[in-house]
Design a protein around this motif. Structure first.
Motif, PDB file in Angstrom:
ATOM      1  N   LYS A   1      50.535  41.685  45.884  1.00 25.78           N
ATOM      2  CA  LYS A   1      49.312  41.402  44.897  1.00 25.78           C
ATOM      3  C   LYS A   1      48.573  42.249  44.461  1.00 25.78           C
ATOM      4  CE  LYS A   1      45.528  40.419  46.244  1.00 25.78           C
ATOM      5  NZ  LYS A   1      44.156  39.923  46.874  1.00 25.78           N
TER       6      LYS A   1
ATOM      7  N   HIS B   1      47.763  43.962  41.411  1.00 23.34           N
ATOM      8  CA  HIS B   1      46.731  44.150  40.555  1.00 23.34           C
ATOM      9  C   HIS B   1      45.662  44.253  41.472  1.00 23.34           C
ATOM     10  CE1 HIS B   1      46.796  39.841  42.441  1.00 23.34           C
ATOM     11  NE2 HIS B   1      45.442  40.087  42.219  1.00 23.34           N
TER      12      HIS B   1
ATOM     13  N   GLY C   1      53.226  44.915  40.401  1.00 24.69           N
ATOM     14  CA  GLY C   1      51.825  44.298  39.782  1.00 24.69           C
ATOM     15  C   GLY C   1      52.886  43.023  39.243  1.00 24.69           C
TER      16      GLY C   1
ATOM     17  N   ASP D   1      47.463  34.303  47.417  1.00 19.17           N
ATOM     18  CA  ASP D   1      47.759  32.651  47.414  1.00 19.17           C
ATOM     19  C   ASP D   1      48.028  32.188  45.928  1.00 19.17           C
ATOM     20  OD1 ASP D   1      44.616  33.166  46.444  1.00 19.17           O
ATOM     21  OD2 ASP D   1      44.456  31.840  47.964  1.00 19.17           O
ATOM     22  N   GLY D   2      47.458  32.672  45.035  1.00 19.28           N
ATOM     23  CA  GLY D   2      47.591  32.049  43.481  1.00 19.28           C
ATOM     24  C   GLY D   2      49.643  32.985  43.650  1.00 19.28           C
TER      25      GLY D   2
ATOM     26  N   LEU E   1      41.042  31.644  44.983  1.00 20.75           N
ATOM     27  CA  LEU E   1      40.866  31.992  43.780  1.00 20.75           C
ATOM     28  C   LEU E   1      42.008  32.050  43.065  1.00 20.75           C
ATOM     29  CD1 LEU E   1      36.867  31.928  43.276  1.00 20.75           C
ATOM     30  CD2 LEU E   1      38.728  31.035  41.890  1.00 20.75           C
TER      31      LEU E   1
ATOM     32  N   LYS F   1      36.737  35.227  48.118  1.00 20.18           N
ATOM     33  CA  LYS F   1      37.430  36.311  46.394  1.00 20.18           C
ATOM     34  C   LYS F   1      35.548  37.295  45.845  1.00 20.18           C
ATOM     35  CE  LYS F   1      39.729  36.798  42.691  1.00 20.18           C
ATOM     36  NZ  LYS F   1      41.175  36.427  41.505  1.00 20.18           N
TER      37      LYS F   1
HETATM   38  C1  LIG Z   1      54.995  37.721  37.283  1.00 16.00           C
HETATM   39  C2  LIG Z   1      53.098  37.934  36.588  1.00 16.00           C
HETATM   40  N1  LIG Z   1      52.750  36.617  35.982  1.00 16.00           N
HETATM   41  C3  LIG Z   1      51.481  36.573  35.841  1.00 16.00           C
HETATM   42  C4  LIG Z   1      50.342  37.765  36.423  1.00 16.00           C
HETATM   43  C5  LIG Z   1      48.548  37.352  35.754  1.00 16.00           C
HETATM   44  N2  LIG Z   1      48.348  37.715  36.690  1.00 16.00           N
HETATM   45  C6  LIG Z   1      47.843  38.942  37.389  1.00 16.00           C
HETATM   46  S1  LIG Z   1      46.387  38.492  38.559  1.00 16.00           S
HETATM   47  C7  LIG Z   1      46.564  36.820  38.818  1.00 16.00           C
HETATM   48  C8  LIG Z   1      46.486  35.907  39.402  1.00 16.00           C
HETATM   49  C9  LIG Z   1      46.732  36.146  40.576  1.00 16.00           C
HETATM   50  O1  LIG Z   1      46.092  35.735  41.555  1.00 16.00           O
HETATM   51  P1  LIG Z   1      46.468  36.015  43.394  1.00 16.00           P
HETATM   52  O2  LIG Z   1      47.261  35.847  43.846  1.00 16.00           O
HETATM   53  O3  LIG Z   1      45.399  34.595  44.406  1.00 16.00           O
HETATM   54  O4  LIG Z   1      45.301  37.112  43.291  1.00 16.00           O
HETATM   55  P2  LIG Z   1      44.128  37.275  43.572  1.00 16.00           P
HETATM   56  O5  LIG Z   1      42.832  35.616  43.731  1.00 16.00           O
HETATM   57  O6  LIG Z   1      43.442  37.502  45.589  1.00 16.00           O
HETATM   58  O7  LIG Z   1      43.321  38.218  43.222  1.00 16.00           O
HETATM   59  C10 LIG Z   1      47.713  36.665  37.873  1.00 16.00           C
HETATM   60  C11 LIG Z   1      48.143  34.979  37.547  1.00 16.00           C
HETATM   61  C12 LIG Z   1      50.988  38.787  36.674  1.00 16.00           C
HETATM   62  N3  LIG Z   1      50.112  40.128  37.320  1.00 16.00           N
HETATM   63  N4  LIG Z   1      52.473  38.644  37.574  1.00 16.00           N
END
Ligand SMILES: Cc1ncc(C[n+]2csc(CCOP(=O)(O)OP(=O)(O)O)c2C)c(N)n1
Length: 275
Positions: A69, A71, A118, A149-150, A181, A242
């Motif tokens: 994850k 981000h 990313g 989880d998303g 979330l 979260k």
């Molecule tokens: C392949 C891809 N699709 C969409 C995104 C955009 N995106 C960034 S964070 C996110 C949500 C992820 O949710 P989760 O994995 O639950 O992360 P957390 O809530 O723990 O921050 C999305 C869809 C991405 N980074 N990569």
């Protein structure tokens, strides 16, 4: 480096959360919700479990860690600083032009980072490759992958889960930050994952569920995962919140990404200190 005690880990996790708030301010914005939810997991891994040498980041026998994850680099990069990979002043350029630290980690620029991430859904396949590599090279290291989880909506995870079980990679540990979330809502509304543990079990993984903010439970889960030799990969489903540690961010979809003014940053740090 010495392994921290449970109490020391709790204090270190607070230090990390505070640094996440500071780094958000230095960067101008960031994905603080998921960084805060994974802060206890990162702290336990980096200060008690992962066998690493910050003075020798490319040491071949080091344990591997992938922040799938990506981000949540806002939590991971400050954690690497706390571990001793680079000074705090470097964090002040987080996500600035020409900084080695973008919003998502780049393993070619960040000391201690094993994989660039990313684009969600790639950490587990990469981690499986590393686990198989360890076996081929007869190396003792573990590979740990932290997933959102998303993120588990991505189909590539399920191919990796299937292959990891097939190849009996019991040197591979997945951890899911199960904060319920994602970017645009609750996982169960956007794309339901439940029965989530059963899905991993059906793929023939050993499944451990724990409270991802309770350091005792988290360490008990990691002890078990580290000792695994059943021929199965292990997943820890860590139940988290979260925005954990900052009351005005907790369990709110709006805490996925944003910025703080100085008053909000102070309030956040006060909450963390009082938590
Ligand atoms: C392949 C891809 N699709 C969409 C995104 C955009 N995106 C960034 S964070 C996110 C949500 C992820 O949710 P989760 O994995 O639950 O992360 P957390 O809530 O723990 O921050 C999305 C869809 C991405 N980074 N990569």
């Amino acid at each position: 480096m010495a392994k921290l005690s449970i109490d020391e880990l709790k204090a270190k996790a607070k230090e990390l959360r505070t640094l996440i708030i500071d780094t958000t301010v230095w960067a101008g914005s960031g994905h603080y919700g998921g960084a805060l939810s994974s802060a206890d997991i990162l702290t336990a891994l980096y200060f008690r479990y992962l066998n690493l040498d910050p003075a020798n980041p490319d040491w071949e026998d080091r344990d591997r860690f992938i922040l799938s994850k990506g981000h949540s680099g806002l939590g991971y990069i400050p954690c690497l600083h706390l571990k001793g990979y680079f000074p705090v002043d470097d964090l002040k350029n987080f996500n600035h032009f020409m900084s080695p630290f973008g919003m998502h980690p780049d393993c070619h620029k960040v000391k201690g980072c094993d994989a660039s991430t990313g684009s969600l859904g790639h950490g587990l396949p990469m981690g499986l490759g590393m686990a198989l590599g360890a076996r081929l090279l007869k190396k003792p290291f573990k590979t740990v992958v932290l997933l959102g989880d998303g993120e588990c909506d991505e189909g590539s995870n399920y191919e990796a889960m299937m292959a990891a079980a097939h190849y009996k990679t019991d040197n591979l540990i997945a951890i899911v930050d199960r904060n319920q979330l994602m970017i645009d809502g609750f996982t169960e509304d956007v794309m339901s994952l439940e029965p989530f543990a059963d899905k991993w079990k059906a793929f023939n993984w050993d499944v451990i569920e724990c409270d991802g903010h309770n350091m005792e439970e988290l360490c008990a889960a990691l002890d078990k995962a580290w000792a695994a030799n059943s021929g199965k990969p292990t997943v820890i489903i860590a139940k988290t919140v979260k925005g954990k540690g900052v009351k005005f961010l907790e369990n709110d979809v709006r805490s996925h990404y944003g910025a703080f003014d100085s008053a909000k940053a102070e309030e956040a740090k006060q909450d963390i200190a009082n938590s």
